[in-house]
Each structure stands twice: as structure tokens, then as C-alpha cells.
Design a protein around this motif. Structure first.
Motif, PDB file in Angstrom:
ATOM      1  N   THR A 299       0.848  -1.193   0.000  1.00  0.00           N
ATOM      2  CA  THR A 299       0.000   0.000   0.000  1.00  0.00           C
ATOM      3  C   THR A 299       0.885   1.244   0.000  1.00  0.00           C
ATOM      4  OG1 THR A 299      -1.665  -1.177   1.283  1.00  0.00           O
ATOM      5  CG2 THR A 299      -1.797   1.242   1.240  1.00  0.00           C
ATOM      6  N   PRO A 300       0.700   2.136  -0.994  1.00  0.00           N
ATOM      7  CA  PRO A 300       1.579   3.313  -1.080  1.00  0.00           C
ATOM      8  C   PRO A 300       1.309   4.288   0.054  1.00  0.00           C
ATOM      9  CG  PRO A 300      -0.144   3.447  -2.740  1.00  0.00           C
ATOM     10  CD  PRO A 300      -0.265   2.090  -2.121  1.00  0.00           C
ATOM     11  N   VAL A 301       2.346   5.005   0.423  1.00  0.00           N
ATOM     12  CA  VAL A 301       2.228   6.051   1.436  1.00  0.00           C
ATOM     13  C   VAL A 301       1.682   7.303   0.762  1.00  0.00           C
ATOM     14  CG1 VAL A 301       3.517   7.528   3.016  1.00  0.00           C
ATOM     15  CG2 VAL A 301       4.097   5.091   2.799  1.00  0.00           C
ATOM     16  N   PRO A 302       0.615   7.911   1.297  1.00  0.00           N
ATOM     17  CA  PRO A 302       0.073   9.129   0.670  1.00  0.00           C
ATOM     18  C   PRO A 302       0.988  10.321   0.928  1.00  0.00           C
ATOM     19  CG  PRO A 302      -1.094   8.652   2.700  1.00  0.00           C
ATOM     20  CD  PRO A 302      -0.171   7.496   2.479  1.00  0.00           C
ATOM     21  N   ILE A 303       0.960  11.270   0.002  1.00  0.00           N
ATOM     22  CA  ILE A 303       1.692  12.519   0.191  1.00  0.00           C
ATOM     23  C   ILE A 303       0.682  13.654   0.221  1.00  0.00           C
ATOM     24  CG2 ILE A 303       3.745  11.612  -0.969  1.00  0.00           C
ATOM     25  CD1 ILE A 303       3.008  13.217  -3.409  1.00  0.00           C
TER      26      ILE A 303
ATOM     27  N   SER B 233       3.243   5.988  -4.498  1.00  0.00           N
ATOM     28  CA  SER B 233       2.706   5.422  -5.734  1.00  0.00           C
ATOM     29  C   SER B 233       3.476   5.948  -6.944  1.00  0.00           C
ATOM     30  CB  SER B 233       1.228   5.794  -5.873  1.00  0.00           C
ATOM     31  OG  SER B 233       1.091   7.196  -6.082  1.00  0.00           O
ATOM     32  N   GLY B 234       3.327   5.263  -8.061  1.00  0.00           N
ATOM     33  CA  GLY B 234       3.999   5.691  -9.276  1.00  0.00           C
ATOM     34  C   GLY B 234       3.594   7.097  -9.686  1.00  0.00           C
ATOM     35  N   PHE B 235       2.306   7.412  -9.524  1.00  0.00           N
ATOM     36  CA  PHE B 235       1.836   8.747  -9.869  1.00  0.00           C
ATOM     37  C   PHE B 235       2.530   9.798  -9.004  1.00  0.00           C
ATOM     38  CE2 PHE B 235      -1.060  12.323  -9.294  1.00  0.00           C
ATOM     39  CZ  PHE B 235      -1.381  12.652 -10.603  1.00  0.00           C
ATOM     40  N   ASP B 236       2.672   9.504  -7.714  1.00  0.00           N
ATOM     41  CA  ASP B 236       3.236  10.489  -6.794  1.00  0.00           C
ATOM     42  C   ASP B 236       4.748  10.650  -6.938  1.00  0.00           C
ATOM     43  OD1 ASP B 236       0.819  11.172  -5.763  1.00  0.00           O
ATOM     44  OD2 ASP B 236       0.936   9.855  -4.014  1.00  0.00           O
ATOM     45  N   THR B 237       5.437   9.663  -7.543  1.00  0.00           N
ATOM     46  CA  THR B 237       6.876   9.860  -7.757  1.00  0.00           C
ATOM     47  C   THR B 237       7.132  11.059  -8.670  1.00  0.00           C
ATOM     48  OG1 THR B 237       6.893   8.317  -9.630  1.00  0.00           O
ATOM     49  CG2 THR B 237       7.429   7.420  -7.449  1.00  0.00           C
ATOM     50  N   VAL B 238       6.248  11.277  -9.636  1.00  0.00           N
ATOM     51  CA  VAL B 238       6.422  12.417 -10.543  1.00  0.00           C
ATOM     52  C   VAL B 238       6.154  13.723  -9.801  1.00  0.00           C
ATOM     53  CG1 VAL B 238       5.658  13.468 -12.703  1.00  0.00           C
ATOM     54  CG2 VAL B 238       5.810  10.980 -12.515  1.00  0.00           C
TER      55      VAL B 238
END
Length: 677
Positions: free
Chosen positions: A5-9, A35-40
Motif C-alpha cells: 500500500t503506497p504512502v500518501p503525500i 505510488s507511481g503517480f506520486d513519484t512524478v
């Protein structure tokens, strides 16, 4: 493997301004857990922070140059930076002068000439490459005009590639000042120069920068025309290789006084062939016509590059370029290239890299009828005596270009008999203890001698270094009547006389300038400019009295040093002071109270042994290692052009399927011992 489960930012990440809060947020998040989306999203936020931090650094850099000299414990600022404003940063950050000057100039442009750029970078809305595009491409405009262009294009700059942004800036500059392009061109031509740079692979570049475009176009066309003539005359190499031979021959003096037809004839008779490792695995680099687009077809000629210069060094840091200040300065690769072209210059019994070169195309005319010319020598070669004798394979050096392989150093020395030879005797740590002229040369025949034929075009300096405690052992390992006996005898005599301290040579105490012997010793001792962030060779630097001659300073070694002209002025005009507590240590104190130590590099450095060691009987990377025999000495009577056999045998590699014909080495080699010895 199940997805974690990804950590939210935080949703407001994009609105957090760069600074301490954003830095703390980025440090607290592990990018591997989002998540992959949040890496960007994190990537974009980190880039904003990076631009902000860089702007903070540039603002601090600018401020160091605005502090008044002597304001060690006070806040005193000048109205504008002076000529030496970047020197504190240069010493503190260990930067070259070129890098310090250019970066400080960019910082002042960012916060003084175009403050809107500094504000945008601090806010994270503009990165450094785009800021540099604004700074560099608005040169020639007034400050008001440049600021107008920046304000117009800043809102869209972040969404444009740097090349697109430059095109927009150029159009805006031409619109706001129709004469802008002409003024920019005139200003650039005023800064024209020739510079060289060394590449990581050991090759080098030589180019003209900010040159008049019409002359560069004409020079390129001339080289292209000659290259195509060579192709039509039967040269089967790639046309870029032919252009390279033509370019170097034009600048190093090889083609001096030759007509175009004679130049073509010379290139065909003396093509440069790339060195081979002797393994047989490398194919001959000279290609057929088909490999080059069938001769001239399909080749667009010399293509224009950045800066209007004929150089392969686009993007090279100007700080690492060796600015050319005289006709004798050039790269070692160019010198070796030319020496490999002319069979008269090949050392008898020299390294197999050169000896294995063969022409790839028959010359249009017999070689004997080809015009003969001699290229300029390199300005200086530094090499250990043990390396010249084949006892080790330590690299030589061409200052300021850097180290070169031992075989290449031996080859250069073999062609510099008419150069000024110098010796340096060193202590066990490799630091110079004595030095001067070396008048002896290796003999051309066993037990005999021949006067050195002086040739001003093949001058330069050869520096031979040896540790004094190793000299006797090296001499004992040589044949009693070997070619290096005269050199070894003279070095032994100098070693016995080294009790006289060259630092206090009484002959110069009454002179304002050092005489030749003392001046030469100071160059040998200091090696380069004494500033901690300068690499200019001592031979091209000034000789300065630490305590001025006018106020009683003596012209002796302990009071003399070799700052370059810029750093000489730094001491005399900019408030810097120097002290010399030891002969090998110089301490600079800046106007703001900081101390910077400078130590000359050792003449002979401790170097690691090859890893893994070369084994003559074990398969190696290119095959089996075998020895080349020394050719018979020259038996000519009177004057001849034979190369003195001063070089030792050289190892080379042969394919594993080729029988190893092991040659007996000369007396100093143990056949059962792997090099280096």
C-alpha cells in the motif's frame, strides 16, 4: 510479489514554496513507498527545491565578492564587484579561475543586471539552464531591454525546452533591437581565442572559439577541398581521418611552405594509422571507399558546430582547457600523430605501437619524392629516468595537458634530442632537491657519441627525474657501454655535488631578476603556479619576490616563487598575502582572513603496480606478452638520419593462436620476471 500500500503525500505539495518547509517534507518521505503517480509529483517538487537552493548559493557567491577587503569582523560592502571579486570563492571552493570567473559573472547577472531571474529561481519557477539562456542570449542589449525580454518570456519559460526558449529570446532581441545580432557578433569576435582541452580517453581537442565566421567557413572549405583531393588520389581512409591529418598539419607546421598539391602528396605518403595493441584483434582502421560512402559521395564536409570553432570539444569546461599562448603549444596526440606519419622520426627499437604502423594506401608518387617537413615538438615532456630505461612503466607528462603512457613518453623523448634537457634529483618522498641542465645525451652507437643536431623547430624541454637514492642501483643495472652511460655519468656527478643549496645561489643575490640557473631551479621546484587553484606550468608563470626586491628582498630561492600573471597581480593589487614556511608549502591569506595552503605536486609520485600484473606466460586481455628485440646499432660513418637506439625493448601482445617467440631481453631484464620491474 504483492503490491504494498503506497504512502500518501500531501495534496498541497505543489503549492508548498521551496525552502525549509519543502526541504523537510522531501526528507521525510521515502520515494520507494509512494505510488507511481506520486513519484512524478515528488520529482517536480524536488526540482523546484533544487532551483531554489542553487539560487541561494549564487546569491551567497555574489555577496562574498561585494565584501570590502579587510572586513574580517565587520559588515562592509562595496557598491560593485571589482576585478578580483571571485577570488575568495575560487580559493574556498577549489575552483579553476575560469570556472570561478564565469560562475561569479552569472551570479551578478542574476541578481544585479536581471534581478527578475534571481527572484524566479528563488521561487522555484525557473531552473538554472533556462536562466543561463536568458543571461547569455541577452548580452548586447541594454539592461532595460534585457529585463523587458525576460519579463515577456518568463511566464512561458518553464514549459519550453531550452532550445525553444533560446529561439524565442533571439526573436525578441531582434525585435527590440534590430542591431542586436550585429553588436553581439562584434562583441564575440573581440573575445576570440584558440584553446585546447584534454578528453577522458587521452586524446585532445584544439579549436578556435568566437572566430570570424567568414574565415572559419573559408578554412573549412579549404580542408574539405584538400580532403576530397586526397580521396580522388587514392586515399582509402574515412574522409574525417584525412581532414584530421590536414588540420593538424596546417597548425603544427608540417605543411609550411608546401603548395596544395604537395600537401596532398604528403598526406598520401604519410597517413596516420591508429595505434594497435599488437594482438591482431583490431582490424586496420583504414577503411575502404565503401565504408566512407564511396569516396566523396554522401559526405557533407566539415559541419558547423557551437562557437564557430574547429573543435571537437563542445561542452568542455573552459576551466579544463589549456589556452594556447605560443606556436609550440599543442596536444601530445597531435605530436605523436605527426611523428608516426614520418618514418624518419620513428625510434629504432622503439615501442611496437609505432613500429607496427604500415601505410594503408600506396602514395601517388614514390615516397622518396614526397615533400619532407618537420612538425613542431611538444613544449615540454616530463618523464622518470627509470621509465626511459624500461625499468618501470610510469606515465610521463606533458604539462599542462596531463599524463601520457610510458611508451608515448619514450617515443616523444626519442625525437627531442635537440631540446633542452633538464634533470631533477629527488628525495625519497619524490620532491625536488636539486636540478639543472642535463648536457649529455644517449649515444647513437655503443661506446660512441655524436653531437646533438640543433633544430629550433624541434626544441622544447625534456625533464628527466630520478630519486637520488636509486641512481646508483639504476646505473649498475645498465650495460657498461650502453647508450645511456653518458647521461648516467653526468647525473652521478650532479648527485655528488648536490650539497650546494640552489635555494641560496650567491651569484644572484645582487640581481633584481634571477639568472638562468636559479630561474630554472625555481621552475623545477615549484612545478606550476603557486596558487592552490591554478595549474599553469611554472615555465609560463612569472618569477616573483615574496618580499619585494625594492624593499630589500633578496633574489634567492627561498624568496622566489612562480605565480602566474593573474595570481601575481592578486598578491600585489588585491590585498592577498603569501608566506612560505617550507620550501614545498605556500600559504595564501585572503583579504577576508581565510588561509589557503598550496603544495606543489611531487616530481615523482608513488604509483600503484599494474593490477593484475602482466605475465609473459599467461594469456592476457589481448593475447600473450612477448618482447621485441633491440635492433643492431647504427654502423653508418659520418652523418646519417638513423634513429639512436636509446629505447629498451618493449613488450607487445600477440594472438593466443600465434606461437610465442620469446626474445632474450637485454641485461637489465630478468626473463622470468613480469613487468614492471
Amino acid at each position: 510479489m504483492s503490491a504494498a500500500t503506497p504512502v500518501p503525500i500531501p495534496d498541497e505539495l505543489e503549492s508548498v514554496p521551496p525552502g525549509a518547509v519543502l526541504a523537510e517534507l522531501l526528507e521525510s518521505l521515502a520515494v520507494e513507498e509512494v505510488s507511481g503517480f506520486d513519484t512524478v509529483r515528488l520529482l517536480e517538487a524536488a526540482y523546484r527545491q533544487l532551483s531554489h537552493v542553487r539560487a541561494v548559493f549564487l546569491s551567497i557567491l555574489r555577496e562574498t565578492g561585494l565584501r570590502r577587503p579587510g572586513s574580517v569582523a565587520t559588515i562592509e560592502r562595496t557598491k560593485a564587484p571589482n576585478e578580483f571579486a571571485c577570488e575568495e570563492a575560487r580559493a574556498a571552493l577549489v575552483w579553476s579561475r575560469a570556472r570561478a570567473t564565469s560562475t561569479y559573472g552569472f551570479a551578478t547577472d542574476m541578481f544585479d543586471r536581471l534581478p527578475v531571474l534571481g527572484e524566479a529561481m528563488l521561487a522555484g519557477r525557473l531552473d538554472e539552464p533556462r536562466a543561463r539562456a536568458f543571461v547569455e542570449w541577452t548580452q548586447g542589449l541594454t539592461d532595460a531591454q534585457a529585463e523587458s525580454v525576460c519579463e515577456q518570456l518568463l511566464p512561458e519559460a518553464a514549459g519550453l525546452m531550452v532550445g525553444e526558449l533560446i529561439d524565442r529570446i533571439k526573436r525578441a532581441c531582434l525585435a527590440i533591437d534590430p542591431e542586436w545580432a550585429a553588436k553581439k557578433y562584434r562583441e564575440a569576435v573581440r573575445t576570440r581565442r584558440v584553446a585546447g582541452s584534454r578528453n577522458p580517453d587521452g586524446t585532445a581537442n584544439l579549436g578556435g572559439y568566437q572566430q570570424p565566421i567568414d574565415r572559419i567557413a573559408a578554412a573549412s572549405e579549404h580542408i574539405d577541398t584538400l580532403a576530397r583531393s586526397c580521396k580522388r588520389a587514392g586515399d582509402r581512409r574515412p574522409i574525417d581521418h584525412i581532414r584530421s591529418d590536414l588540420f593538424l598539419g596546417m597548425v603544427d607546421g608540417t605543411f609550411e611552405a608546401l603548395t596544395d598539391a604537395e600537401i596532398v602528396e604528403h598526406v598520401l605518403a604519410h597517413p596516420y594509422i591508429e595505434p594497435s595493441d599488437g594482438s591482431g584483434g583490431d582490424r586496420d582502421r583504414a577503411s575502404s571507399d565503401g565504408e566512407d560512402g564511396h569516396g566523396d559521395q554522401g559526405d557533407g564536409g566539415i559541419r558547423p558546430g557551437g562557437g564557430g570553432g574547429a573543435t571537437g570539444g563542445e561542452g568542455a569546461d573552459p576551466a579544463e582547457r589549456g589556452t594556447i599562448g605560443g606556436t609550440a603549444d599543442r596536444s601530445e596526440s597531435a605530436d605523436v600523430a605527426e611523428r608516426g606519419n614520418n618514418s624518419r622520426d620513428l625510434p629504432a627499437g622503439g615501442n611496437t605501437t609505432v613500429a607496427s604502423r604500415t601505410p594503408v594506401a600506396e602514395p601517388a608518387q614514390p615516397a622518396a619524392a614526397s615533400p619532407v617537413s618537420t612538425a613542431w615538438a611538444v613544449p615540454e615532456v616530463r618523464v622518470e629516468l627509470a621509465t626511459l630505461l624500461g625499468i618501470n612503466e610510469h606515465p610521463g607528462e606533458i604539462p599542462p595537458w596531463g599524463p601520457i603512457p610510458a611508451a608515448q613518453a619514450r617515443e616523444l623523448v626519442a625525437g627531442m634530442g635537440s631540446a633542452e634537457w633538464r634533470f631533477v634529483l629527488c628525495d625519497p618522498t619524490g620532491r625536488a632537491t636539486a636540478g639543472g641542465l642535463l648536457r649529455a645525451r644517449p649515444t647513437t652507437t655503443s661506446g660512441g657519441s655524436e653531437p646533438v643536431r640543433r633544430d629550433p623547430r624541434r626544441g622544447g624541454v625534456v625533464e628527466v627525474a630520478v630519486r637520488a637514492d636509486q641512481l646508483a642501483r639504476i646505473a649498475a643495472a645498465q650495460p657498461p657501454d650502453g647508450p645511456w652511460k653518458p647521461v648516467l655519468v653526468e647525473l652521478a656527478r650532479h648527485a655528488e655535488q648536490r650539497g650546494r643549496d640552489p635555494e641560496t645561489d650567491a651569484r644572484d643575490t645582487g640581481r633584481r631578476t634571477a639568472a638562468a640557473a636559479l630561474r630554472r631551479w625555481i621552475q623545477l621546484r615549484d612545478r606550476r603556479c603557486i596558487h592552490p587553484c591554478c595549474r599553469m606550468p611554472a615555465a609560463k608563470a612569472d618569477q616573483d619576490h615574496r618580499i619585494g626586491y625594492a624593499v630589500g628582498g633578496a633574489t634567492v630561492g627561498t624568496n622566489l616563487s612562480t605565480p602566474c600573471r593573474h595570481d601575481h597581480r592578486l598578491k600585489d593589487e588585491a590585498g592577498w598575502t603569501i608566506a612560505r614556511p617550507e620550501s614545498w608549502l605556500t600559504v595564501w591569506t585572503s583579504p577576508l582572513g581565510h588561509r589557503y595552503e598550496s603544495r606543489p605536486p611531487p616530481v615523482i609520485a608513488d604509483l600503484p603496480e599494474p593490477l593484475p600484473p602482466l605475465d609473459p606466460e599467461q594469456p592476457g586481455p589481448g593475447g600473450r606478452l612477448v618482447w621485441q628485440p633491440r635492433p643492431d646499432p647504427c654502423t653508418c660513418e659520418g652523418h646519417c638520419d638513423c634513429r639512436p637506439p636509446i629505447l629498451p625493448p618493449s613488450p607487445r601482445r600477440v594472438p593466443l593462436d600465434q606461437p610465442a617467440r620469446h626474445q632474450e631481453p637485454t641485461a637489465i631484464f630478468d626473463p622470468d620476471e613480469a613487468p614492471p620491474f
